[in-house]
Write a protein that holds these residues in place. Structure first.
Motif, PDB file in Angstrom:
ATOM      1  N   ILE A  10      30.404  50.596  53.368  1.00 50.83           N
ATOM      2  CA  ILE A  10      30.581  52.030  53.094  1.00 50.83           C
ATOM      3  C   ILE A  10      31.905  52.533  53.655  1.00 50.83           C
ATOM      4  CG2 ILE A  10      29.708  54.349  53.572  1.00 50.83           C
ATOM      5  CD1 ILE A  10      28.152  52.960  51.387  1.00 50.83           C
ATOM      6  N   GLU A  11      32.287  52.043  54.826  1.00 49.41           N
ATOM      7  CA  GLU A  11      33.556  52.476  55.417  1.00 49.41           C
ATOM      8  C   GLU A  11      34.727  52.039  54.553  1.00 49.41           C
ATOM      9  OE1 GLU A  11      33.816  54.534  58.024  1.00 49.41           O
ATOM     10  OE2 GLU A  11      31.635  54.592  57.848  1.00 49.41           O
ATOM     11  N   SER A  12      34.669  50.816  54.028  1.00 47.48           N
ATOM     12  CA  SER A  12      35.737  50.348  53.141  1.00 47.48           C
ATOM     13  C   SER A  12      35.774  51.168  51.860  1.00 47.48           C
ATOM     14  CB  SER A  12      35.532  48.867  52.811  1.00 47.48           C
ATOM     15  OG  SER A  12      35.725  48.060  53.951  1.00 47.48           O
ATOM     16  N   LEU A  13      34.602  51.513  51.321  1.00 55.15           N
ATOM     17  CA  LEU A  13      34.553  52.301  50.095  1.00 55.15           C
ATOM     18  C   LEU A  13      35.089  53.710  50.311  1.00 55.15           C
ATOM     19  CD1 LEU A  13      31.117  51.114  48.683  1.00 55.15           C
ATOM     20  CD2 LEU A  13      33.400  50.531  47.835  1.00 55.15           C
ATOM     21  N   LYS A  14      34.880  54.267  51.492  1.00 55.10           N
ATOM     22  CA  LYS A  14      35.462  55.576  51.807  1.00 55.10           C
ATOM     23  C   LYS A  14      36.985  55.509  51.751  1.00 55.10           C
ATOM     24  CE  LYS A  14      31.833  57.441  54.844  1.00 55.10           C
ATOM     25  NZ  LYS A  14      31.513  57.867  56.237  1.00 55.10           N
ATOM     26  N   ILE A  15      37.538  54.433  52.318  1.00 57.51           N
ATOM     27  CA  ILE A  15      38.992  54.268  52.324  1.00 57.51           C
ATOM     28  C   ILE A  15      39.512  54.104  50.901  1.00 57.51           C
ATOM     29  CG2 ILE A  15      40.875  52.747  53.054  1.00 57.51           C
ATOM     30  CD1 ILE A  15      39.116  52.051  55.522  1.00 57.51           C
ATOM     31  N   LEU A  16      38.849  53.259  50.125  1.00 52.32           N
ATOM     32  CA  LEU A  16      39.326  52.954  48.775  1.00 52.32           C
ATOM     33  C   LEU A  16      39.189  54.136  47.824  1.00 52.32           C
ATOM     34  CD1 LEU A  16      37.850  49.359  48.424  1.00 52.32           C
ATOM     35  CD2 LEU A  16      40.272  49.965  48.603  1.00 52.32           C
ATOM     36  N   SER A  17      38.137  54.915  48.009  1.00 52.48           N
ATOM     37  CA  SER A  17      37.898  56.050  47.111  1.00 52.48           C
ATOM     38  C   SER A  17      38.525  57.342  47.603  1.00 52.48           C
ATOM     39  CB  SER A  17      36.393  56.265  46.922  1.00 52.48           C
ATOM     40  OG  SER A  17      35.790  56.699  48.144  1.00 52.48           O
ATOM     41  N   GLY A  18      38.819  57.401  48.890  1.00 56.35           N
ATOM     42  CA  GLY A  18      39.327  58.636  49.470  1.00 56.35           C
ATOM     43  C   GLY A  18      38.296  59.739  49.475  1.00 56.35           C
ATOM     44  N   SER A  19      37.004  59.339  49.488  1.00 53.84           N
ATOM     45  CA  SER A  19      35.927  60.331  49.371  1.00 53.84           C
ATOM     46  C   SER A  19      34.839  60.080  50.404  1.00 53.84           C
ATOM     47  CB  SER A  19      35.316  60.259  47.972  1.00 53.84           C
ATOM     48  OG  SER A  19      34.181  61.107  47.860  1.00 53.84           O
ATOM     49  N   ASP A  20      34.197  61.176  50.826  1.00 56.46           N
ATOM     50  CA  ASP A  20      33.025  61.101  51.691  1.00 56.46           C
ATOM     51  C   ASP A  20      31.759  61.475  50.930  1.00 56.46           C
ATOM     52  OD1 ASP A  20      34.297  60.348  54.123  1.00 56.46           O
ATOM     53  OD2 ASP A  20      34.985  62.414  54.398  1.00 56.46           O
ATOM     54  N   ASP A  21      31.871  61.609  49.613  1.00 55.28           N
ATOM     55  CA  ASP A  21      30.718  62.007  48.810  1.00 55.28           C
ATOM     56  C   ASP A  21      29.671  60.898  48.818  1.00 55.28           C
ATOM     57  OD1 ASP A  21      29.455  61.902  45.770  1.00 55.28           O
ATOM     58  OD2 ASP A  21      29.592  63.930  46.624  1.00 55.28           O
ATOM     59  N   TYR A  31      27.676  22.987  71.990  1.00 57.10           N
ATOM     60  CA  TYR A  31      27.828  24.440  72.018  1.00 57.10           C
ATOM     61  C   TYR A  31      26.772  25.095  71.129  1.00 57.10           C
ATOM     62  CZ  TYR A  31      32.465  23.769  74.117  1.00 57.10           C
ATOM     63  OH  TYR A  31      33.506  23.418  74.938  1.00 57.10           O
ATOM     64  N   GLN A  32      26.339  26.278  71.516  1.00 56.07           N
ATOM     65  CA  GLN A  32      25.427  27.080  70.709  1.00 56.07           C
ATOM     66  C   GLN A  32      26.270  28.046  69.882  1.00 56.07           C
ATOM     67  OE1 GLN A  32      21.807  26.518  71.117  1.00 56.07           O
ATOM     68  NE2 GLN A  32      22.872  24.768  72.021  1.00 56.07           N
ATOM     69  N   LEU A  33      26.135  27.975  68.558  1.00 55.03           N
ATOM     70  CA  LEU A  33      26.989  28.743  67.668  1.00 55.03           C
ATOM     71  C   LEU A  33      26.211  29.890  67.020  1.00 55.03           C
ATOM     72  CD1 LEU A  33      28.805  25.806  65.793  1.00 55.03           C
ATOM     73  CD2 LEU A  33      29.317  26.793  68.042  1.00 55.03           C
ATOM     74  N   TYR A  34      26.885  31.039  66.874  1.00 54.43           N
ATOM     75  CA  TYR A  34      26.291  32.230  66.275  1.00 54.43           C
ATOM     76  C   TYR A  34      27.337  32.889  65.372  1.00 54.43           C
ATOM     77  CZ  TYR A  34      23.537  31.635  70.565  1.00 54.43           C
ATOM     78  OH  TYR A  34      22.784  31.107  71.602  1.00 54.43           O
ATOM     79  N   ILE A  35      26.879  33.698  64.444  1.00 50.57           N
ATOM     80  CA  ILE A  35      27.766  34.538  63.642  1.00 50.57           C
ATOM     81  C   ILE A  35      27.424  35.993  63.915  1.00 50.57           C
ATOM     82  CG2 ILE A  35      28.194  35.356  61.282  1.00 50.57           C
ATOM     83  CD1 ILE A  35      28.197  32.462  60.385  1.00 50.57           C
ATOM     84  N   ALA A  36      28.457  36.812  64.082  1.00 43.93           N
ATOM     85  CA  ALA A  36      28.300  38.264  64.227  1.00 43.93           C
ATOM     86  C   ALA A  36      29.308  38.917  63.290  1.00 43.93           C
ATOM     87  CB  ALA A  36      28.524  38.700  65.670  1.00 43.93           C
ATOM     88  N   THR A  37      28.831  39.495  62.192  1.00 42.74           N
ATOM     89  CA  THR A  37      29.715  39.983  61.145  1.00 42.74           C
ATOM     90  C   THR A  37      29.350  41.396  60.701  1.00 42.74           C
ATOM     91  OG1 THR A  37      30.453  39.565  58.866  1.00 42.74           O
ATOM     92  CG2 THR A  37      28.214  38.879  59.410  1.00 42.74           C
ATOM     93  N   ASN A  38      30.360  42.120  60.206  1.00 47.85           N
ATOM     94  CA  ASN A  38      30.118  43.419  59.589  1.00 47.85           C
ATOM     95  C   ASN A  38      29.563  43.277  58.179  1.00 47.85           C
ATOM     96  OD1 ASN A  38      30.889  45.143  61.663  1.00 47.85           O
ATOM     97  ND2 ASN A  38      33.033  45.213  61.030  1.00 47.85           N
ATOM     98  N   LYS A  39      29.669  42.081  57.598  1.00 48.49           N
ATOM     99  CA  LYS A  39      29.123  41.863  56.262  1.00 48.49           C
ATOM    100  C   LYS A  39      27.614  42.070  56.320  1.00 48.49           C
ATOM    101  CE  LYS A  39      30.700  38.254  54.042  1.00 48.49           C
ATOM    102  NZ  LYS A  39      31.517  38.878  52.971  1.00 48.49           N
ATOM    103  N   ARG A  40      27.029  42.540  55.208  1.00 47.78           N
ATOM    104  CA  ARG A  40      25.584  42.705  55.173  1.00 47.78           C
ATOM    105  C   ARG A  40      24.868  41.359  55.359  1.00 47.78           C
ATOM    106  NH1 ARG A  40      24.371  43.605  50.209  1.00 47.78           N
ATOM    107  NH2 ARG A  40      26.490  43.111  49.517  1.00 47.78           N
ATOM    108  N   LEU A  41      23.673  41.404  55.905  1.00 49.16           N
ATOM    109  CA  LEU A  41      22.956  40.174  56.235  1.00 49.16           C
ATOM    110  C   LEU A  41      22.607  39.366  54.986  1.00 49.16           C
ATOM    111  CD1 LEU A  41      21.693  38.477  58.511  1.00 49.16           C
ATOM    112  CD2 LEU A  41      19.572  39.757  58.158  1.00 49.16           C
TER     113      LEU A  41
END
Length: 220
Positions: free
Chosen positions: A49-60, A101-111
């Motif tokens: 949503i944050e990326s779409l706000k930037i790309l659209s220039g809208s908060d609608d 090592y114990q490996l994990y992913i932490a991402t802003n991408k949707r699960l």
């Protein structure tokens, strides 16, 4: 000793720019919405949503939800398959996993698409767990909160954790939890110029194991 390695995904392990930018392009075309900024890799990283706000220039909200649904329809069905693993990364993960090592992913991408990508790449055996903002309920809004929840929920000693990512946000999220951080620069690294003095950096995938092994006393 660093036992728990938490990785960002986009720009760190995979080059998802072509698939994500294609998804944005499809979303804006199908909703007949004009782009307000160019489609470049520097729009990748924030939550959808944050990326779409930037790309659209809208908060609608209605517009943003329509764009988000159009993006998901394309990306979640086929677009995610175009994600490309950075050269040497699969071998790196195998090496680190094999070394204990114990490996994990932490991402802003949707699960949902994140898990589809992990299955597609056959990385499931390599990771202890995969985290996204919407892994938690209610969904988190910031990566720093996600890193904090990972440490808290898994009872991980923060001094034994290392976060590895390619953006300023990743480093600041680690700092917020007093976790050590490595900035990798083979991905998007749009924020590399803002690297903090106490962060380490890595320019080549093959150099990361030695850097991790030497991370015994970095102070964040």
């Amino acid at each position: 000793m660093k036992k728990h390695l938490i990785f960002d995904l986009d720009g760190t392990l995979i080059d998802s720019a072509p698939s994500i930018l294609e998804g944005y392009d499809q979303a804006f075309k199908t909703t007949d919405t004009p782009l307000q900024v160019p489609l470049r890799s520097d729009v990748i990283g924030p939550p959808l949503i944050e990326s779409l706000k930037i790309l659209s220039g809208s908060d609608d909200d209605a517009l943003l939800q329509a764009l988000a649904e159009a993006f998901k329809q394309h990306y979640d069905s086929s677009g995610y398959l175009k994600s490309v693993v950075f050269s040497g990364v699969s071998e790196l993960l195998q090496q680190l996993h094999g070394a204990g090592y114990q490996l994990y992913i932490a991402t802003n991408k949707r699960l949902y698409p994140t898990e589809k990508i992990i299955r597609h790449l056959q990385w499931e055996p390599l990771f202890q767990d995969v985290f996204a903002l919407d892994y938690f309920q209610p969904a988190l809004s910031r990566k720093s909160d996600m890193i904090g929840r990972i440490v808290q929920d898994l009872a991980l000693p923060v001094e034994e954790c290392l976060y590895i990512g390619d953006r300023l946000e990743d480093g600041l999220a680690a700092d917020a939890q007093q976790m050590d951080f490595v900035l990798v620069t083979w991905g998007y690294a749009a924020d590399a110029a803002q690297k903090k003095p106490h962060w380490q950096s890595c320019t080549a995938v093959g150099d990361l194991p030695a850097l991790i092994a030497g991370n015994q006393g970095i102070q964040s």
